[in-house]
Design an enzyme around this catalytic site. Sequence first.
Site, PDB file in Angstrom:
ATOM      1  NE  ARG A  93      41.947  67.787  48.863  1.00 41.53           N
ATOM      2  CZ  ARG A  93      40.613  67.881  48.954  1.00 41.53           C
ATOM      3  NH1 ARG A  93      39.957  67.087  49.773  1.00 41.53           N
ATOM      4  NH2 ARG A  93      39.947  68.758  48.251  1.00 41.53           N
ATOM      5  NE  ARG A  95      36.352  65.866  56.421  1.00 43.24           N
ATOM      6  CZ  ARG A  95      35.713  66.877  55.832  1.00 43.24           C
ATOM      7  NH1 ARG A  95      36.132  67.307  54.652  1.00 43.24           N
ATOM      8  NH2 ARG A  95      34.671  67.458  56.406  1.00 43.24           N
ATOM      9  NE  ARG A 100      40.758  73.230  52.328  1.00 43.59           N
ATOM     10  CZ  ARG A 100      40.237  72.627  51.284  1.00 43.59           C
ATOM     11  NH1 ARG A 100      39.382  73.283  50.503  1.00 43.59           N
ATOM     12  NH2 ARG A 100      40.551  71.376  50.989  1.00 43.59           N
ATOM     13  CD  GLU A 150      34.800  72.862  50.098  1.00 46.50           C
ATOM     14  OE1 GLU A 150      34.311  72.557  51.198  1.00 46.50           O
ATOM     15  OE2 GLU A 150      35.130  72.022  49.234  1.00 46.50           O
ATOM     16  CB  SER A 182      30.787  72.939  51.884  1.00 47.71           C
ATOM     17  OG  SER A 182      29.921  72.370  50.937  1.00 47.71           O
TER      18      SER A 182
END
Length: 425
Positions: A276, A261, A391, A348, A351
């Site tokens: 990120r 991403r 993460r 987070e 999800s």
Amino acid sequence: MLDLRFVRENQEAVAQAMRNRNAAWDAEAFARLDGERRDAIQQEEALQAERNALSKQVGALMGQGRADEAEAAKNRVRQINEELEGASAARAAADEQLTNILLRTPNMPSADTPVGADEDDNPEVRRWGAPRTFDFEPKPHWDLGASLGIIDAERGAKLARSRFMLLGGLGARLERSLINFMADTHASRGYKEWWCPALANEVTMTGTGQLPKFEEDMFRTREGLYLIPTAEVQLTNIHAGETLDAADLPLRYCGFTPCFREEAGSAGRDTRGLIRVHQFDKVEMVKFATPEQSYAELEAMTADAENILQLLGLPYRVISLCTGDIGFSAAKTYDVEVYLPSYQGYKEISSCSNCEDFQARRMGIRYRDPESFKGSRLVHTLNGSGLAVGRTMAAILENYQEEDGSVRVPEALVPYMGTEVIEPA
């Protein structure tokens, strides 16, 4: 994608849902194009009926010696064919514009998705575990990783560019161990594991809603293939264009892939470490279910994500995303957030979403149940992270660190790691 007829018949409900989502919705443009499309269809049908009637008359008129009238009928048929081309072109143009609108329109939130403006309005559902109390000043994982010689951001940037990470030694082994641990655990709970391509074509990316809405966030090759942002893209498209048997549902799939991403909009602390980055690893869960099954399967999927954190002994909380924070394709979403000492809060890590029939309509995934109804109906699709590996590594390093700079390995990972502690090289 939303159903055209549903939008036409529920325009105020759709408009309100989009307001709740903070999403753009041009009701006037939709109504205008839909009207143009229906007018063109009516014109096509009227012209086709007239042409059919005239074509039948031509033979009869010729048989009756009424050549002039027959020729006039033929001329009118030729004129109708020209008018049909115009009507068909008008319908096709309206169809294309309506499809483009619907492809960029997010899903309708479910009735029990909380209404809210942004992430500050996400209600907490539950918590598990208590954050650790340190008797020393804990370090963030990016400092721990550097001092342990297992995370090298500078060389990662040298090899690619900023926010690409290089993992070495026990860092590389920890990444690999987490992938295997997650995949093994989900497989033991009834998920079929798949090994998927890391590249997807435009049709596949459109099927799950990444395109056209999020094209700017994607990495694309010169051949027109996209590096996938999640294995959800591939796992959900496995059954694109297929009709499944109700007796086989729900189907539960999982798979590890690297994910890519752009993450262009993030800033601050998120740009450091593993939170990120442009490339990361993730084990994804995907389900295909009937409408009657899907919300129970969402609860079960969220529990499967939580189970990974419980086995690793990492404190977390579950929140229900409100309408202003929910993802593009989702009708209802639970976020699982792990506790990170560097944030002094939760971040987070998974999800889990029920997309209902939003993705299935794009992909043409249906199911049949002859004992309950004729024909076929759209399945419901679900997806969830199980988990984001980087993460998870960050959470382990921060929550299991010791004062001397070493990191204890969670008991569940020791068989995969072959060691109980990560020490400076």
